[in-house]
Design a protein around this motif. Structure first.
Motif, short mmCIF file in Angstrom:
data_model
loop_
_atom_site.label_atom_id
_atom_site.label_comp_id
_atom_site.label_asym_id
_atom_site.label_seq_id
_atom_site.Cartn_x
_atom_site.Cartn_y
_atom_site.Cartn_z
N PHE A 110 0.39 -1.45 0.05
CA PHE A 110 -0.29 0.28 0.22
C PHE A 110 0.97 1.52 0.49
N LYS A 111 0.46 2.43 -0.70
CA LYS A 111 0.96 3.28 -0.65
C LYS A 111 1.03 4.09 0.42
N SER A 112 0.41 4.06 1.30
CA SER A 112 0.26 4.82 2.87
C SER A 112 1.29 3.68 3.57
N GLY A 113 1.70 2.49 3.26
CA GLY A 113 2.40 1.89 4.24
C GLY A 113 1.32 1.20 4.84
N LYS A 114 -0.01 0.97 4.83
CA LYS A 114 -0.47 0.33 5.82
C LYS A 114 -1.96 0.56 4.73
N SER A 115 -2.27 -1.05 5.13
CA SER A 115 -3.41 -1.24 4.67
C SER A 115 -5.14 -0.47 5.09
N PRO A 116 -5.92 0.54 4.06
CA PRO A 116 -6.76 1.83 4.63
C PRO A 116 -7.85 1.16 4.65
N SER A 117 -7.01 -0.43 4.00
CA SER A 117 -9.28 -0.98 3.82
C SER A 117 -10.02 -0.65 5.19
N LEU A 118 -9.97 -0.78 5.64
CA LEU A 118 -10.41 -1.12 6.60
C LEU A 118 -11.53 0.35 6.86
N LYS A 119 -10.66 2.12 7.22
CA LYS A 119 -11.67 2.41 7.19
C LYS A 119 -12.27 3.02 5.51
N PHE A 120 -12.17 2.29 4.60
CA PHE A 120 -12.80 2.20 3.33
C PHE A 120 -14.07 1.61 3.69
N ILE A 121 -14.04 0.86 4.04
CA ILE A 121 -15.07 -0.22 4.73
C ILE A 121 -15.65 0.50 5.27
N CYS A 122 -15.35 1.00 6.69
CA CYS A 122 -16.02 1.86 7.68
C CYS A 122 -16.81 3.31 7.14
N GLN A 157 -13.22 -2.71 -5.43
CA GLN A 157 -11.46 -3.02 -6.19
C GLN A 157 -10.49 -1.75 -6.73
N GLU A 158 -11.70 -0.39 -7.21
CA GLU A 158 -11.26 0.76 -7.32
C GLU A 158 -10.59 1.31 -6.32
N PHE A 159 -10.71 0.85 -5.32
CA PHE A 159 -10.52 2.34 -4.46
C PHE A 159 -8.83 1.09 -4.20
N HIS A 160 -8.67 -0.53 -3.95
CA HIS A 160 -7.14 -0.85 -4.09
C HIS A 160 -6.74 -0.81 -5.00
N LEU A 161 -6.94 -0.62 -6.17
CA LEU A 161 -6.67 0.08 -7.32
C LEU A 161 -6.01 1.14 -7.19
N GLN A 162 -6.29 1.92 -6.60
CA GLN A 162 -5.30 3.75 -6.50
C GLN A 162 -5.45 3.22 -5.09
N GLN A 163 -5.09 2.09 -4.28
CA GLN A 163 -3.72 2.14 -3.04
C GLN A 163 -2.25 1.78 -3.51
N ILE A 164 -2.88 0.73 -4.28
CA ILE A 164 -0.93 0.38 -4.47
C ILE A 164 -0.43 0.63 -5.13
N GLU A 165 1.21 -0.28 -4.84
CA GLU A 165 1.99 0.06 -5.78
C GLU A 165 2.67 -0.88 -5.28
N PHE A 166 3.31 -1.10 -6.58
CA PHE A 166 4.59 -2.88 -7.16
C PHE A 166 5.56 -2.68 -6.53
N ASN A 167 5.99 -3.89 -5.59
CA ASN A 167 7.75 -3.80 -5.01
C ASN A 167 8.55 -3.96 -6.90
N GLU A 168 8.98 -2.91 -6.89
CA GLU A 168 9.53 -3.75 -8.63
C GLU A 168 10.98 -3.97 -8.21
N GLU A 169 11.39 -3.55 -7.42
CA GLU A 169 12.35 -4.55 -7.20
C GLU A 169 12.61 -6.02 -7.26
N LEU A 170 11.46 -6.63 -6.00
CA LEU A 170 11.24 -7.60 -6.18
C LEU A 170 11.04 -7.85 -7.66
#
Length: 141
Positions: A35-47, A100-113
């Motif tokens: 997640f771009k923010s460093g932690k999952s924003p899922s709980l806040k989105f659900i709430c 789904q759209e929310f998660h697409l906006q929140q993630i980034e890939f670990n390119e090094e990995l």
């Protein structure tokens, strides 16, 4: 998932004794993807989308989220509709698509990995992916 982990741990010493690593397995969430923010924003989105407190949402999720969604015991749209009913709130329109759209906006890939994985595969290692992700987010990711 616990059974799979138990099997892996039981067999790991056998594979280790062979002296040669032939395959590597990576997890997806917070390993290949983060997640771009460093932690999952899922709980806040659900709430926010269900108009419920974190305590209410967590209590409801703990009931059967793993068994129903992660293990595939329930169709996802039906799970969230029941979730809303159990919270005594209206089911948000197009919620799974919004999720789904929310998660697409929140993630980034670990390119090094991903570069490491390409290198490992080029060197002949078998590379696998295991994840305990829900179906709709597996489609997104």
């Amino acid at each position: 998932m616990k059974k799979l982990l138990g099997l892996f741990l039981a067999l790991f010493p056998f594979f280790q004794m062979q002296g040669e690593i032939k395959a590597l397995i990576f997890d997806y969430g917070n390993v290949l993807m983060r997640f771009k923010s460093g932690k999952s924003p899922s709980l806040k989105f659900i709430c926010d989308t269900f108009g419920s407190s974190g305590e209410e949402v967590l209590r409801e999720i703990k009931k059967d989220f793993q068994e129903s969604l992660v293990a595939g015991g329930c169709e996802e749209e039906k799970y969230w509709q029941t979730f809303a009913a159990n919270l005594n709130v209206s089911y948000p329109e197009n919620w799974v698509e919004r999720w789904q759209e929310f998660h697409l906006q929140q993630i980034e890939f670990n390119e090094e990995l991903f570069v490491l994985i390409d290198t490992l595969r080029a060197e002949g290692y078998i590379v696998g992916l295991l994840s305990n992700q829900v179906a709709s987010l597996s489609e997104v990711y």
